[in-house]
Motif scaffolding. Structure first.
Motif, mmCIF file in Angstrom:
data_model
loop_
_atom_site.group_PDB
_atom_site.id
_atom_site.type_symbol
_atom_site.label_atom_id
_atom_site.label_comp_id
_atom_site.label_asym_id
_atom_site.label_seq_id
_atom_site.Cartn_x
_atom_site.Cartn_y
_atom_site.Cartn_z
ATOM 1 N N ALA A 11 0.675 -1.040 -0.105
ATOM 2 C CA ALA A 11 0.026 0.044 -0.046
ATOM 3 C C ALA A 11 0.955 1.306 0.095
ATOM 4 C CB ALA A 11 -0.849 -0.098 1.222
ATOM 5 N N PHE A 12 1.726 1.211 0.791
ATOM 6 C CA PHE A 12 2.955 2.467 0.860
ATOM 7 C C PHE A 12 3.425 2.768 -0.688
ATOM 8 C CE2 PHE A 12 7.675 3.351 0.578
ATOM 9 C CZ PHE A 12 7.394 4.543 1.147
ATOM 10 N N ASN A 13 3.736 1.446 -1.408
ATOM 11 C CA ASN A 13 4.463 1.673 -2.775
ATOM 12 C C ASN A 13 3.306 2.385 -3.631
ATOM 13 O OD1 ASN A 13 6.337 1.351 -4.658
ATOM 14 N ND2 ASN A 13 5.795 -0.343 -5.496
ATOM 15 N N LEU A 56 3.173 5.978 -3.087
ATOM 16 C CA LEU A 56 4.421 6.483 -3.534
ATOM 17 C C LEU A 56 4.193 6.932 -5.017
ATOM 18 C CD1 LEU A 56 7.869 5.374 -2.818
ATOM 19 C CD2 LEU A 56 7.137 5.890 -4.875
ATOM 20 N N ILE A 57 3.581 5.898 -5.552
ATOM 21 C CA ILE A 57 3.359 6.044 -7.232
ATOM 22 C C ILE A 57 2.390 6.974 -7.617
ATOM 23 C CG2 ILE A 57 2.786 4.996 -9.344
ATOM 24 C CD1 ILE A 57 5.552 4.302 -8.238
ATOM 25 N N GLU A 58 1.343 7.030 -6.691
ATOM 26 C CA GLU A 58 0.505 7.920 -7.157
ATOM 27 C C GLU A 58 0.626 9.215 -6.733
ATOM 28 O OE1 GLU A 58 -3.018 6.737 -4.453
ATOM 29 O OE2 GLU A 58 -3.451 4.946 -5.653
ATOM 30 N N ARG A 59 1.464 9.344 -5.723
ATOM 31 C CA ARG A 59 2.283 11.065 -5.441
ATOM 32 C C ARG A 59 3.208 11.219 -6.449
ATOM 33 N NH1 ARG A 59 4.765 8.963 -0.898
ATOM 34 N NH2 ARG A 59 2.883 9.044 0.123
ATOM 35 N N THR A 60 3.771 10.384 -7.183
ATOM 36 C CA THR A 60 4.652 10.797 -8.053
ATOM 37 C C THR A 60 4.161 11.178 -9.413
ATOM 38 O OG1 THR A 60 6.325 9.256 -7.399
ATOM 39 C CG2 THR A 60 6.507 9.569 -9.689
ATOM 40 N N LEU A 61 2.912 10.273 -9.894
ATOM 41 C CA LEU A 61 2.402 10.580 -10.914
ATOM 42 C C LEU A 61 1.449 11.860 -10.809
ATOM 43 C CD1 LEU A 61 0.928 7.031 -11.881
ATOM 44 C CD2 LEU A 61 3.031 8.027 -12.343
ATOM 45 N N ALA A 62 1.130 12.126 -9.775
ATOM 46 C CA ALA A 62 0.417 13.433 -9.839
ATOM 47 C C ALA A 62 1.146 14.768 -10.074
ATOM 48 C CB ALA A 62 -0.269 13.435 -8.099
ATOM 49 N N LYS A 63 2.448 14.370 -9.732
ATOM 50 C CA LYS A 63 3.402 15.663 -10.159
ATOM 51 C C LYS A 63 3.902 15.475 -11.372
ATOM 52 C CE LYS A 63 2.708 17.310 -5.999
ATOM 53 N NZ LYS A 63 2.178 18.843 -6.079
ATOM 54 N N GLY A 64 3.442 14.591 -12.295
ATOM 55 C CA GLY A 64 3.857 14.594 -13.668
ATOM 56 C C GLY A 64 4.949 13.537 -13.853
#
Length: 460
Positions: free
Chosen positions: A395-397, A400-408
């Motif tokens: 779930a943490f990973n 992390l990916i959602e956070r990353t994709l939200a910033k392009g």
């Protein structure tokens, strides 16, 4: 599968159970599945013969180099009996051109072996993913590493390739020239294709002159945000950083516990810098500009060294990050995440990620290649870990990916997709984009024998 092996006179084949297990896993924490047979062709023509035979019988082929991949690339997930195509015998340095600064080598040659053979030429191969990976595997996964901020990734390092297609044909991409405007860029097509479109058997690589002068520096910051912002300033000032790595306080704490015979470092966000130049004066100017940029964001304890032993000592914490991290839980292996964001968002995303680890009480460290926005977490896990802890890491990973994709950003900066990040690839791109990728796969591999079950599903 035994009948297939008997059709391969002159090939080295093995069905040894331990070798089969080894060829089905690599360094990945993802579920593994072994092949039925390991085949080791001696040259490109034998690879062609093997792939043709596998195509006739509908047998999946998974290329195998040094086995260092991290996203489940080597797992034989297809229900059909499959083979592992070992490229270890294709490991010769075929040619070297010092004037053109290129080397042509077999896909099974590893990067450290290549650089050993380049000793005395004044040149080196610059891409350093950490592991002693094979050159073919590095191209297949579009690898990079610590030196990408100055020298680029495998996408920049490969001038031409020899690839065996799913139909057993030999395709030559690129050329020996330093540039070309002739036709489609097939280098780009096969780069990062992870063995799903063909087998890379030979590569022509760009080399770089060894720097005549090298200096390193380490400096400590009050926050990850301050450290990240100082990197942006250095790059905007034109400081030609050769390497710039960032470690959070958890990584420094792990190293202090791991390296008992080394004086403890201050447990704070830390940058590790390396500079290359043609003179001591140039290096001094680079270091001075970097120091000013760092001090402008509250850095302290700016230490630098030019001697090889001193430089190695300064960088000890960065080089020991993986081993120090897994030692946080004795007997554990490491789950290594991989994400990359635009540099302007690195500070925010890496701080939120470190806070997430602490909030969820997950054991792990954060570090990254601060010059290109690529960062990783090392999360030690044991085979006997309870399911709820492993679910917490998964779930943490995902966050992390959602956070990353939200910033392009991208779900993978350098490890590739494999089987481990198929879900995140769909989140990064829309359905038509993945559909184009799938159409390319089906056009070049209509029988789906080339490393099936990786990057995206065959039908959806």
């Amino acid at each position: 599968m035994l009948s297939l092996a008997s059709s391969l006179p002159g090939f080295t084949t093995s069905s040894n159970p331990s070798l089969l297990q080894q060829h089905g896993k690599g360094e990945s924490h993802h579920p593994s599945a072994p092949p039925c047979l390991v085949c080791s062709p001696a040259d490109t023509s034998q690879v062609q013969a093997l792939v043709r035979l596998c195509g006739e019988h509908g047998v999946p082929v998974v290329p195998h180099g040094a086995g260092t991949s991290l996203e489940g690339h080597l797992s034989h997930l297809d229900p059909r009996p499959s083979i592992s195509l070992s490229l270890n015998n294709l490991a010769a340095l075929a040619s070297l051109s010092v004037p053109s600064r290129t080397a042509t080598a077999g896909a099974g040659l590893t990067r450290l072996s290549l650089n050993e053979q380049l000793r005395g030429t004044g040149l080196h191969f610059s891409v350093d993913p950490g592991a002693d990976a094979s050159l073919g595997g590095m191209a297949a996964c579009a690898a990079s590493g610590t030196s990408a901020v100055r020298y680029g990734t495998m996408r920049d390092a490969v001038r031409a390739m020899t690839v065996v297609t799913a139909g057993g044909e030999q395709v030559n991409t690129g050329s020996l020239a330093s540039k070309s405007a002739a036709g489609y860029d097939l280098n780009a097509l096969y780069m990062g294709s992870e063995g799903t479109l063909g087998v890379i058997t030979e590569l022509t690589l760009n080399l770089h002159p060894l720097p005549s002068h090298v200096s390193s520096a380490v400096t400590v910051f009050p926050s990850l945000s301050a450290a990240s912002k100082s990197v942006v300033d250095m790059l905007l000032l034109g400081v030609p950083l050769a390497k710039v790595e960032i470690l959070d306080r958890s990584a420094i704490r792990a190293f202090n516990a791991y390296a008992a015979n080394v004086p403890d470092l201050r447990e704070a966000p830390t940058l590790f810098l390396e500079f290359h130049g043609i003179s001591e004066e140039e290096l001094a100017a680079q270091v001075a500009m970097a120091k000013d940029a760092c001090e402008g964001h509250g850095s302290s304890e700016f230490e630098f060294a030019a001697g090889e032993r001193e430089r190695r000592e300064l960088w000890a914490a960065r080089h020991g990050t993986y081993y120090a991290s897994v030692r946080l839980r004795p007997g554990a292996g490491g789950v290594v995440t991989d994400a990359c964001v635009p540099l302007e968002h690195l500070a925010e995303v890496i701080e939120e990620t470190a806070a997430d680890i602490e909030r969820e009480q997950i054991v792990g460290t954060v570090f990254g290649h601060a010059g290109d926005g690529n960062f990783h977490c090392i999360l030690p896990v044991r085979e006997d870990d309870p399911a709820d802890y492993l679910a917490k890491i998964e779930a943490f990973n995902g966050r992390l990916i959602e956070r990353t994709l939200a910033k392009g950003g991208t779900c993978s900066g350098e490890h590739g997709v494999g089987s481990g990040k198929m879900l995140y690839l769909k989140q990064q791109y829309n359905a038509p984009t993945v559909g184009v990728m799938r159409a390319v796969k089906k056009a070049l591999d209509p029988k789906n024998i080339m490393n099936p079950g990786k990057i995206f599903s065959w039908d959806e």
